[in-house]
Design an enzyme around this catalytic site. Structure first.
Site, PDB file in Angstrom:
ATOM      1  N   SER A 411       0.843  -1.201   0.000  1.00 58.41           N
ATOM      2  CA  SER A 411       0.000   0.000   0.000  1.00 58.41           C
ATOM      3  C   SER A 411       0.882   1.256   0.000  1.00 58.41           C
ATOM      4  CB  SER A 411      -0.954  -0.038   1.194  1.00 58.41           C
ATOM      5  OG  SER A 411      -1.939   0.937   1.101  1.00 58.41           O
ATOM      6  N   ASP A 496     -10.184  -3.434  -5.058  1.00 55.34           N
ATOM      7  CA  ASP A 496      -9.521  -2.577  -4.071  1.00 55.34           C
ATOM      8  C   ASP A 496     -10.074  -1.151  -4.118  1.00 55.34           C
ATOM      9  OD1 ASP A 496      -7.782  -1.184  -2.420  1.00 55.34           O
ATOM     10  OD2 ASP A 496      -5.992  -2.160  -3.196  1.00 55.34           O
ATOM     11  N   HIS A 531      -8.078  -4.708  -1.125  1.00 54.91           N
ATOM     12  CA  HIS A 531      -6.805  -4.182  -0.662  1.00 54.91           C
ATOM     13  C   HIS A 531      -6.064  -5.160   0.250  1.00 54.91           C
ATOM     14  CE1 HIS A 531      -4.034  -0.851  -0.207  1.00 54.91           C
ATOM     15  NE2 HIS A 531      -4.059  -0.992   1.099  1.00 54.91           N
TER      16      HIS A 531
END
Length: 566
Positions: A411, A496, A531
């Protein structure tokens, strides 16, 4: 992903379920004894749900860009269309959060940005009445809980950057008493209340601490706290997390692990000052914690700042002469603390002679609020140069060489990986960028997609010239060059909502166009995940196996494809 809450009378359970990974949940209520549904499910909600008594729920919904913006009161058996909107946050910089007090008598609805947080409260016996506890003041961050006739409030501001702890009467919230004052060297991270005790989660010198205090009897005046007891831990570097404890008890329960100690549950007697191990996760395959060594080292950043590195390796396999493979992990954003916790999958690497290290770089919160402030906005590049300094330290001190150094981040940590690959591709042999936030400038210029408006207080608003050019100078997509890059694995999730799959795809396409080497460049997009990847235990193991296979292939630690041994 599944999250659940049990009613106060232990007869019903509400659980929030997300089956796609897009973080849009459905909440179901069932009777615990019979398993039968109660009422219709709540659809299109967040995972934040709390009981308001035994016959009502409070939950939060999102707007069109997935910003949690409305808090609702739902009576069981009623239709969702008849629910009462308790609060609507119209400012798109702010998002709503929900939490129950340990006493279960109050719920707290917080509206927060990256630098500001203010709190409302409601009495679960009168859930229609939402009241202000702490007002909105830009730059002031507050959180609340409840015990007896007092609210307890942690407060942070520019002057009180590591937070202080206050108390105020429930019937006079403007009359505050400082229980724990602000300290420049100690970050007050969280509190946990009991009927007779207070547990304070703190950080000092990059290490977590738990300090407990005995409180005056309910109804007696609250004054500054003295003579707290500190919990002792068994490893030089470790990770601790609060666990739900019984409010009326003197026993504090917490989770503990380290890079060599499996996840453990401890009960700490706050009167006796004694910890008792209640449970430790079983690790198969003849695991013995004594076979592994953990330590903490400090690298010097380019400006002289000392950056902590947490390290683990198997003692009988690692030579520390530069010949060992090493995986360096980093994050460094949002004031998130990247603490050294156990991961059983990681043993697969350690037992093959890998060293694993965590760079606790600026932009995270490991060394307090200032550590975070010095790695964001127009100081974001400190995050990247800190990571490079940690890599150079490990090479200089013979933990590995450039030819044995692998790096990984997820991320915002994927942004870190993308940035350092552009800055120093010669320093690394292989890199893993998982769901990476790599198209910073384009994303932050588009307020119609999830998270952008709230993120301006983290990265800066590129509609302003100074932020635009600064962000452009490090955004990975915008800085790919015609140069050699190491072996790279990039992953994404089709569903995501935090980092759209188009960002890593665009980064990979730019690398394929520009890079001048023949090294591996893989792009792996999960079509049924978001995610946080797939939620099943075996799916997560397969994902780890894929990543580790990539790293070992890059390091020539596996047989060649097509050989008799492959």
């Amino acid at each position: 992903m599944l999250r659940l809450k049990v009613s106060l009378d232990n007869k019903l359970v509400a659980y929030a379920e997300d089956t796609k990974g897009d973080e849009i949940y459905t909440v179901y209520v069932i009777d615990i004894e019979t398993g039968t549904p109660v009422g219709k499910p709540l659809v299109g909600v967040t995972a934040s749900v709390e009981w308001a008594g035994n016959e009502a729920l409070v939950y939060i919904t999102m707007d069109e860009i997935l910003r949690p913006d409305k808090a609702w009161l739902h009576k069981l058996e009623a239709d969702q269309s008849n629910d009462i909107c308790l609060y609507h946050e119209k400012d798109d910089i702010y998002s709503l959060g929900l939490q129950a007090s340990e006493s279960k008598k109050f719920l707290f609805i917080a509206s927060e940005s990256k630098i500001t947080r203010f709190v409302f409260y409601l009495d679960v016996s009168k859930p229609e009445e939402l009241r202000v506890l702490t007002p909105r003041v830009v730059g002031v961050d507050t959180a609340a809980s409840h015990r007896g006739n007092h609210f307890f409030i942690t407060r942070r501001s520019d002057e009180l950057f590591n937070s202080e702890l206050l108390a105020c009467p429930v019937d006079n919230t403007s009359e505050t008493t400082v229980l724990i004052p602000h300290r420049e060297s100690v970050k007050l991270q969280d509190i946990q209340l009991f009927i007779d005790h207070l547990a304070v989660y703190e950080r000092e010198g990059g290490l977590q601490k738990i300090t407990t205090y005995r409180l005056p009897a309910v109804g007696e005046p609250l004054k500054s706290l003295q003579g707290g007891k500190s919990v002792e831990f068994i490893d030089p570097v470790y990770s601790i997390d609060p666990s739900e404890s019984v409010f009326s008890s003197r026993i504090l329960r917490f989770h503990y692990s380290s890079l060599r100690t499996p996840p453990s549950v401890y009960d700490y007697d706050m009167d006796m000052g004694i910890s008792v191990l209640k449970k430790i996760e079983t690790v198969l395959g003849g695991f013995d914690t004594n076979n592994y060594f953990t330590e903490r080292k400090w690298a010097s950043a380019s400006d002289g700042t000392q950056i902590p590195i947490c390290i683990v390796y198997r003692k009988n396999l690692v030579k520390l002469d530069g010949s060992d493979p090493l995986l360096l992990y980093g994050y460094g954003s949002y004031e998130i603390c990247n603490d050294p916790a156990f991961n059983s999958s990681r043993l697969s690497l350690l037992d093959r002679g890998f060293i694993f290290a965590i760079a606790q770089i600026r932009g995270g919160g490991e060394l307090g609020r200032q550590w975070y402030e010095n790695g964001k906005f127009l100081k974001k590049k400190n995050t990247f140069t800190d990571f490079i300094a940690c890599a150079e330290y490990l090479i200089k001190n013979c933990y590995c060489t450039k030819e044995k150094l692998c790096i990984e981040g997820r991320s915002a940590g994927g942004l870190l990986i993308g940035a350092v690959l552009n800055m120093r591709p010669d320093l690394f042999k292989a890199a893993v960028a998982a769901v990476p936030f790599v198209d910073v400038l384009t994303t932050m210029l588009d307020p119609t997609i999830p998270l952008t408006t709230a993120e301006w207080e983290e990265w800066g608003d590129p509609r302003k010239e100074e932020f635009y050019f600064y962000m452009k100078s490090y955004s990975p997509v915008d800085n790919v060059k015609a140069q050699n890059y190491p072996h790279i694995l990039v992953t994404a999730g089709l569903n995501d909502p935090r980092v759209m799959y188009s960002e890593p795809a665009k980064f990979v396409a730019k690398l394929r166009e520009m890079k001048t080497d023949d090294n591996i460049l893989l792009f792996k997009c999960e079509l049924g995940a978001g995610h946080f990847s797939k939620s099943g235990r075996f799916e997560r193991l397969r994902e780890a196996a894929f990543t580790y296979t990539f790293l070992m292939r890059a390091l020539s630690m596996l047989p060649s494809v097509g050989s008799e041994q492959s």
